[in-house]
Motif scaffolding. Structure first.
Motif, PDB file in Angstrom:
ATOM      1  N   GLN A 282      52.017  -3.079  29.686  1.00  0.00           N
ATOM      2  CA  GLN A 282      51.864  -1.649  29.946  1.00  0.00           C
ATOM      3  C   GLN A 282      52.440  -0.837  28.799  1.00  0.00           C
ATOM      4  O   GLN A 282      51.828   0.150  28.352  1.00  0.00           O
ATOM      5  N   ALA A 283      53.612  -1.229  28.283  1.00  0.00           N
ATOM      6  CA  ALA A 283      54.219  -0.523  27.151  1.00  0.00           C
ATOM      7  C   ALA A 283      53.336  -0.640  25.911  1.00  0.00           C
ATOM      8  O   ALA A 283      53.162   0.338  25.171  1.00  0.00           O
TER       9      ALA A 283
ATOM     10  N   GLU B 128      50.349   1.682  26.330  1.00  0.00           N
ATOM     11  CA  GLU B 128      50.730   3.079  26.122  1.00  0.00           C
ATOM     12  C   GLU B 128      50.948   3.369  24.639  1.00  0.00           C
ATOM     13  O   GLU B 128      50.559   4.442  24.146  1.00  0.00           O
TER      14      GLU B 128
ATOM     15  N   MET C  45      47.597   3.753  23.055  1.00  0.00           N
ATOM     16  CA  MET C  45      46.985   5.023  23.439  1.00  0.00           C
ATOM     17  C   MET C  45      47.545   6.160  22.583  1.00  0.00           C
ATOM     18  O   MET C  45      46.803   7.055  22.170  1.00  0.00           O
ATOM     19  N   VAL C  46      48.858   6.116  22.305  1.00  0.00           N
ATOM     20  CA  VAL C  46      49.474   7.146  21.463  1.00  0.00           C
ATOM     21  C   VAL C  46      48.900   7.064  20.051  1.00  0.00           C
ATOM     22  O   VAL C  46      48.549   8.084  19.445  1.00  0.00           O
TER      23      VAL C  46
ATOM     24  N   SER D 165      45.297   8.372  20.036  1.00  0.00           N
ATOM     25  CA  SER D 165      45.192   9.834  20.181  1.00  0.00           C
ATOM     26  C   SER D 165      45.561  10.528  18.876  1.00  0.00           C
ATOM     27  O   SER D 165      45.083  11.608  18.594  1.00  0.00           O
TER      28      SER D 165
END
Length: 79
Positions: A65-66, A69, A72-73, A76
């Motif tokens: 999960q980390a 994330e 995703m950062v 973006s």
């Protein structure tokens, strides 16, 4: 005594085997060696292993999960 009828209406003869007797004769025979029962299980050891596996899974899930994330950062920031 009542006679057992057949689907085509003809009465069943006395020397003809009944349907349940034929099913017993057609049952497949057991094949291969018969294995002895398994040894007794130590459920304390089993539960310890189960708890350890669940903790490992939770840790792995948190790490994935980390990582997701963080990706995703990064994604973006690229767009």
């Amino acid at each position: 005594m009542a006679l057992r009828g057949r689907r085509d209406g003809a009465p069943a003869s006395e020397d003809e085997p009944r349907r349940d007797e034929r099913a017993e004769q057609q049952a497949p025979a057991l094949q291969g060696p018969v294995l002895p029962p398994p040894p007794p299980m130590d459920y304390g050891v089993f539960m310890q292993g189960l708890v350890q596996a669940m903790q490992t899974q939770a840790h792995t899930q948190a790490a994935l999960q980390a990582q997701l994330e963080a990706q995703m950062v990064l994604m973006s920031g690229v767009l």
